[in-house]
Design a protein around this motif. Structure first.
Motif, PDB file in Angstrom:
ATOM      1  N   LEU A   1       3.311  -0.435   6.361  1.00 48.39           N
ATOM      2  CA  LEU A   1       2.653  -1.465   4.831  1.00 48.39           C
ATOM      3  C   LEU A   1       1.545  -1.459   4.461  1.00 48.39           C
ATOM      4  O   LEU A   1       1.257  -1.482   3.013  1.00 48.39           O
ATOM      5  CB  LEU A   1       2.958  -3.313   5.069  1.00 48.39           C
ATOM      6  N   VAL A   2       0.471  -1.225   5.744  1.00 51.33           N
ATOM      7  CA  VAL A   2      -0.541  -0.959   4.715  1.00 51.33           C
ATOM      8  C   VAL A   2      -0.956   0.505   5.086  1.00 51.33           C
ATOM      9  O   VAL A   2      -1.317   0.693   3.623  1.00 51.33           O
ATOM     10  CB  VAL A   2      -1.576  -1.202   6.261  1.00 51.33           C
ATOM     11  N   VAL A   3      -0.428   1.534   5.036  1.00 48.19           N
ATOM     12  CA  VAL A   3      -0.093   3.250   5.746  1.00 48.19           C
ATOM     13  C   VAL A   3       0.851   3.054   4.046  1.00 48.19           C
ATOM     14  O   VAL A   3       0.702   4.636   3.234  1.00 48.19           O
ATOM     15  CB  VAL A   3       0.101   4.108   6.379  1.00 48.19           C
ATOM     16  N   GLY A   4       1.633   2.857   3.659  1.00 46.94           N
ATOM     17  CA  GLY A   4       2.636   2.853   2.513  1.00 46.94           C
ATOM     18  C   GLY A   4       3.608   3.897   3.492  1.00 46.94           C
ATOM     19  O   GLY A   4       4.237   4.958   2.424  1.00 46.94           O
ATOM     20  N   ASP A   5       4.170   3.505   4.437  1.00 47.32           N
ATOM     21  CA  ASP A   5       4.869   5.165   5.399  1.00 47.32           C
ATOM     22  C   ASP A   5       5.874   3.756   6.217  1.00 47.32           C
ATOM     23  O   ASP A   5       5.279   3.770   7.533  1.00 47.32           O
ATOM     24  CB  ASP A   5       4.415   6.152   5.248  1.00 47.32           C
ATOM     25  N   VAL A   6       6.178   2.547   5.909  1.00 43.61           N
ATOM     26  CA  VAL A   6       7.358   2.487   7.024  1.00 43.61           C
ATOM     27  C   VAL A   6       7.748   2.464   7.523  1.00 43.61           C
ATOM     28  O   VAL A   6       8.331   2.553   9.257  1.00 43.61           O
ATOM     29  CB  VAL A   6       8.067   1.465   6.118  1.00 43.61           C
ATOM     30  N   PHE A   7       8.897   3.942   7.231  1.00 37.35           N
ATOM     31  CA  PHE A   7       9.362   4.588   8.627  1.00 37.35           C
ATOM     32  C   PHE A   7       8.291   5.401   9.113  1.00 37.35           C
ATOM     33  O   PHE A   7       9.674   6.647   9.767  1.00 37.35           O
ATOM     34  CB  PHE A   7      10.709   4.885   8.146  1.00 37.35           C
TER      35      PHE A   7
ATOM     36  N   SER B   1       3.312   8.962  11.635  1.00 36.72           N
ATOM     37  CA  SER B   1       2.347   8.847  10.892  1.00 36.72           C
ATOM     38  C   SER B   1       1.328   8.775  11.976  1.00 36.72           C
ATOM     39  O   SER B   1       1.968   7.664  13.276  1.00 36.72           O
ATOM     40  CB  SER B   1       1.138   9.154   9.795  1.00 36.72           C
ATOM     41  N   PRO B   2       0.431   9.310  13.267  1.00 33.87           N
ATOM     42  CA  PRO B   2      -0.339   9.286  14.032  1.00 33.87           C
ATOM     43  C   PRO B   2      -1.188   7.118  14.044  1.00 33.87           C
ATOM     44  O   PRO B   2      -0.955   6.742  14.613  1.00 33.87           O
ATOM     45  CB  PRO B   2      -0.987  10.022  14.705  1.00 33.87           C
ATOM     46  N   ALA B   3      -1.367   7.823  12.671  1.00 34.83           N
ATOM     47  CA  ALA B   3      -2.309   5.531  12.024  1.00 34.83           C
ATOM     48  C   ALA B   3      -1.326   4.732  12.878  1.00 34.83           C
ATOM     49  O   ALA B   3      -1.795   4.080  13.035  1.00 34.83           O
ATOM     50  CB  ALA B   3      -2.143   6.523  10.796  1.00 34.83           C
TER      51      ALA B   3
ATOM     52  N   TYR C   1      14.236  -1.903   8.000  1.00 36.51           N
ATOM     53  CA  TYR C   1      13.211  -1.967   9.576  1.00 36.51           C
ATOM     54  C   TYR C   1      14.109  -3.378  10.813  1.00 36.51           C
ATOM     55  O   TYR C   1      13.835  -2.564  11.793  1.00 36.51           O
ATOM     56  CB  TYR C   1      11.808  -2.204   9.200  1.00 36.51           C
TER      57      TYR C   1
ATOM     58  N   ARG D   1      -4.356   2.990  -2.772  1.00 30.70           N
ATOM     59  CA  ARG D   1      -3.395   4.131  -3.264  1.00 30.70           C
ATOM     60  C   ARG D   1      -2.902   3.913  -4.262  1.00 30.70           C
ATOM     61  O   ARG D   1      -2.719   4.798  -4.908  1.00 30.70           O
ATOM     62  CB  ARG D   1      -2.611   4.431  -1.859  1.00 30.70           C
TER      63      ARG D   1
ATOM     64  N   GLN E   1      -0.844   0.114  15.616  1.00 32.15           N
ATOM     65  CA  GLN E   1      -0.191  -0.917  16.729  1.00 32.15           C
ATOM     66  C   GLN E   1      -0.641  -0.520  17.801  1.00 32.15           C
ATOM     67  O   GLN E   1      -0.557  -1.817  18.413  1.00 32.15           O
ATOM     68  CB  GLN E   1       0.994  -0.114  16.496  1.00 32.15           C
TER      69      GLN E   1
ATOM     70  N   ALA F   1       7.172   3.362  -0.212  1.00 33.83           N
ATOM     71  CA  ALA F   1       7.530   2.934   1.626  1.00 33.83           C
ATOM     72  C   ALA F   1       8.151   3.935   1.915  1.00 33.83           C
ATOM     73  O   ALA F   1       8.381   4.036   3.120  1.00 33.83           O
ATOM     74  CB  ALA F   1       8.761   1.681   0.953  1.00 33.83           C
TER      75      ALA F   1
ATOM     76  N   GLY G   1       4.921  -2.386  14.057  1.00 30.75           N
ATOM     77  CA  GLY G   1       5.151  -1.133  13.560  1.00 30.75           C
ATOM     78  C   GLY G   1       5.280  -1.700  11.580  1.00 30.75           C
ATOM     79  O   GLY G   1       4.483  -0.738  11.068  1.00 30.75           O
ATOM     80  N   LEU G   2       5.769  -2.272  11.188  1.00 28.84           N
ATOM     81  CA  LEU G   2       6.480  -3.297   9.899  1.00 28.84           C
ATOM     82  C   LEU G   2       4.642  -3.179   9.783  1.00 28.84           C
ATOM     83  O   LEU G   2       4.804  -2.878   8.711  1.00 28.84           O
ATOM     84  CB  LEU G   2       7.117  -4.291   9.741  1.00 28.84           C
TER      85      LEU G   2
ATOM     86  N   VAL H   1      -1.293   4.098  16.329  1.00 31.41           N
ATOM     87  CA  VAL H   1      -3.049   4.141  16.846  1.00 31.41           C
ATOM     88  C   VAL H   1      -2.937   2.681  15.986  1.00 31.41           C
ATOM     89  O   VAL H   1      -3.382   2.254  17.100  1.00 31.41           O
ATOM     90  CB  VAL H   1      -4.472   5.290  16.274  1.00 31.41           C
TER      91      VAL H   1
END
Lengths: 401, 420
Positions: free
Chosen positions: B265-271, B274-276, A87, A41, B281, A395, B260-261, B279
């Motif tokens: 990190l992988v998806v780039g959306d720490v908080f 997203s359903p991703a 977090y 990305r 997790q 993030a 979760g963390l 899944v």
């Protein structure tokens, strides 16, 4: 060739990119996200920016994006140092009783709201310092924390005033951003004012209140008369959303046009004329494309599912959920995940192609720089700023250009 | 070659200069690019050929920069297909540089991906280990408080669903409760963990049993009905006591936070919501809970050995728990089916032939336990408990997950629903 030396007439912005080019870039990038577990990305974002910048011309000279994927990747790693403890606090709060967890989460939420302001200002600095035009880079001064606190305070005020303070917030933050923006040695200046958007904003604000009340009345009537009511509520809801879209387009186009036109770069003026109908056209086109895509996908998936169940037809009535799942095999879950990712990817592509790109084109092609020769003697100044802000934005799940 | 017309931005001033470009010297290493003014022929700059790189290159537009000049943002722009092609031909290093840059980007990408892959692997294998260490640091009193704090949530959850957590027989002195207390005491004898085990048989139509952090174990009436004999009941109870004693619930809480963390990190959306994230997790946690199920089985077998009863019957009652929500059953296709084979093997190997037919509960005790939830026990509510204070609870999500995964069916014996 360049009109720099001879032309007193304004520079008109041009966008020379092809939508198909961006489509190929996005398709390839989103596919590469899979084997790279999402790391790609950062490269994709860089490529998108390179594409947009390099095809945007003012006075025949393109913008250039000099940032690299590596910088954004490192910025993200730095941002993690902030987010891991935050977090951790959130995770701890979920184990507390409701009151503590509620108050704690609210405080953390406010902190994150503050942090998004910080991140957006820093991210903007990153992008500006990696934008070249005619060999001179932009940069940004000002304090990201000051900006973050101002934005935070304005958000609270706008909330407390039910939106009435919005024009003041928009103008103030815009001025702060652009009065701290530099093109080389030349500082930009904005005289954006709440008056620029007060007219349409307050008109639509009043209309909104009136329509909201009318909407509630309709719902009340619908409850009294359930039969005709359902149709009435659907029509009213639809009209309400059309109204919101219309209001947004008018206000946003007015805000962009007047605010950007309030900018001067030394003796060079900036003019933007963004029409509400252009924005409306953009959203309508997006809605149409989205609808068509959704219909095509649904038909394809429906056909696939039908095919599967037809193949089971003889036994189906006797099969439990488990045996159906067994017939699908473990592949079913991966298929479902794959379909889900594909759906996200398609949505992302359509958003980029028909909203982000269209908007960029509209703005770029409608910008004019008056008296551009005043820029000829601007000298280089400013350094590339670190990418921490970009990392924070990533993030937060943002993917802004 | 003919001189090429171009535009120069020297990186110092914004002014555009119309220039003529001339390539001097035949070698890419020593040659230079001489840039002169179109009108006056004054030399503006000499760029060494080896330092040149293409910023943008299309058939009709070429922008060149140099890495050695005083101004790294100096740019030379050549327009027109003929001039672009001519310059590209004269400067083969431009194409080579582009290729080298692409290769460097590719390497960077591979390294970054490999690094992330290692982080994920470290999480997948490390989170169970680390969460165990972290849980070891959490005082058991805190764990019990944690359970107490959210007991309301657990009860709310069951109130919305198909039943309640209402105890079948609240009298601690009843024969059934004394028998269960005797079992708990025997099963935990010599196990020093600081976890206070409390067992409640509760009235609920879902065949299930689960353990909450802090030591509370629930055994649902419907599962009791499905328990063919006292050993089945004792085995499942021992399994749940194993979960509680080894603090699996707490480990899940810690692990869920950790994964979760990671997914963020992988998806780039720490908080992210997203359903991703959900899944991902689930996939990681499922693998984790597999270890827990094995550990609980082994604990149960150990108890059976020590207390000398035939835990083989445990497998038959596990069938009844299989019926559960759709999502977890879909998930079990990749996660718990291999698990059941594995567990089946463990269970089969763990039941010694010398124990065949031996029971822990006396026939009278077992009869009493079976009658615990019969209708005549209704209405005798007292706020008492079997072997400890009434403090139980876990957050809702954990309840659903536990209830779906605690006891997947091994696939043997009568009434198999999974068809394996």
């Amino acid at each position: 060739m360049s009109q720099t030396e001879i032309a007193p007439e304004p520079f008109v912005g041009q966008f020379k990119g092809q939508r198909t080019h961006l489509f190929l870039l996005l398709g390839r990038g989103l596919l590469l996200l899979v084997p790279t577990i999402g790391i790609y990305r950062f490269w994709l974002l860089t490529q998108k920016r390179r594409f947009l910048w390099s095809r945007t011309f003012f006075g025949g000279e393109p913008l250039e994006y000099t940032g690299t994927a590596r910088e954004i990747l490192f910025g993200f790693l730095f941002a993690l140092a902030v987010f891991v403890p935050v977090y951790g606090v959130f995770a701890y709060l979920t184990t507390q009783d409701e009151l503590v967890a509620g108050i704690g989460s609210a405080v953390m939420g406010l902190f994150l709201l503050l942090l998004t302001g910080f991140a957006s200002f820093r991210s903007r600095r990153f992008r500006l310092t990696r934008t070249l035009w005619r060999g001179i880079r932009f940069h940004q001064t000002g304090s990201a924390w000051k900006y973050a606190f101002m934005r935070f305070g304005w958000f609270i005020l706008v909330t407390l005033t039910a939106g009435l303070a919005f024009p003041f917030m928009a103008a103030h933050l815009f001025r702060y951003r652009f009065n701290h923006t530099w093109y080389g040695t030349q500082r930009l200046k904005s005289v954006a004012s709440w008056r620029h958007i007060a007219g349409p904003f307050y008109l639509f604000w009043v209309l909104f209140v009136v329509l909201a009340v009318a909407f509630l009345v309709v719902i009340g009537a619908a409850i009294a008369e359930p039969d005709a009511g359902a149709v009435l509520v659907s029509v009213a809801t639809l009209l309400f959303f059309v109204f919101l879209g219309l209001a947004y387009s008018v206000i946003a186009s007015r805000e962009r046009s007047r605010f950007v036109s309030s900018i001067s770069i030394g003796d060079t003026g900036v003019r933007l004329r963004l029409r509400a109908r252009s924005l409306i056209g953009m959203y309508v086109l997006f809605a149409i494309v989205l609808t068509i895509t959704a219909v095509v996908i649904s038909l394809a998936m429906g056909a696939a599912a039908a095919g599967f169940f037809v193949s089971l037809q003889a036994e189906l009535p006797n099969m439990s959920f488990e045996t159906v799942m067994q017939a699908l095999g473990p592949g079913a879950l991966f298929l479902a995940i794959g379909a889900y990712l594909a759906f996200l990817a398609i949505f992302a592509i359509l958003t980029d192609l028909f909203l982000a790109l269209s908007y960029w084109k509209l703005v770029a092609a409608n910008i004019e720089l008056t008296n551009p020769s005043a820029l000829d003697n601007v000298r280089a100044e400013g350094e590339e700023a670190p990418s921490f802000g970009e990392g924070l934005v990533d993030a937060f799940g943002g993917g802004a250009y | 070659m003919a001189d090429i017309r171009a535009r120069l931005h020297d990186g110092e001033v914004a002014r555009t200069r119309q220039v003529i470009v001339e390539v001097a010297g035949s070698s890419p290493e020593t040659g230079t690019l001489i840039i002169r003014d179109q009108a006056s022929a004054e030399v503006y700059a000499r760029w060494p050929r080896h330092a040149l790189f293409a910023v943008t290159a299309s058939k009709t537009l070429l922008r060149i920069g140099t890495t050695t000049g005083a101004h790294q943002n100096a740019r030379l722009t050549i327009e027109g297909a003929a001039d672009v092609a001519a310059l590209f031909d004269t400067l083969p290093t431009l194409a080579a540089k582009q290729k080298a840059n692409r290769a460097a980007q590719g390497r960077m990408l591979v390294i970054a991906t490999a690094a992330l892959g290692s982080v994920i692997a470290a999480f997948v294998f490390g989170v169970p280990l680390i969460s165990r260490q972290i849980v070891a640091l959490i005082p058991t009193a805190w764990e019990r408080d944690f359970g107490d704090r959210i007991v309301g949530q657990a009860e709310e959850f069951f109130a919305q669903g198909s039943g309640t957590l209402e105890r079948c027989d609240p009298r601690p002195g009843s024969e059934a409760n004394r028998a269960i207390a005797r079992f708990v005491a025997a099963a935990t004898a010599g196990v020093d963990t600081g976890i206070d085990i409390r067992v409640d048989v509760v009235r609920n139509p879902v065949p299930n049993a689960f353990a909450l952090p802090g030591g509370q174990v629930y055994y649902f009436s419907s599962l009791l009905e499905a328990s063919s004999n006292s050993n089945a009941f004792a085995g499942v109870l021992a399994h749940e006591i194993g979960h509680a004693i080894e603090r699996h619930g707490m480990e899940q809480v810690v692990a869920t936070a950790g994964t979760g963390l990671l997914v963020g990190l992988v998806v780039g959306d720490v908080f992210g919501i997203s359903p991703a994230l959900f899944v991902g997790q689930q996939l990681i946690n499922t693998r984790f809970s597999r270890d827990h199920e094995l550990a609980a089985d082994q604990f149960a077998l150990g108890v059976a050995q020590r207390l000398e009863f035939d835990a083989g019957a445990m497998a038959t009652v596990l069938q009844a728990v299989a019926a559960d929500d759709v999502a977890s059953r879909a998930m079990s296709l990749i996660a718990t089916h291999p698990l059941t084979d594995e567990r089946e093997a463990v269970l089969a190997a763990g039941v010694g032939p010398d124990l065949a037919g031996k029971t822990f509960f006396t026939p009278n005790e077992w009869t009493a336990i079976q009658l615990m939830c019969s209708p005549d026990q209704l209405g005798t509510r007292q706020n008492t408990n079997i072997s400890g204070p009434n403090s139980e609870g876990q957050n809702q999500r954990d309840v659903t997950r536990k209830s779906s995964k605690t006891l997947p069916a091994p696939g043997t014996g009568k009434g198999s629903k999974t068809g394996r």
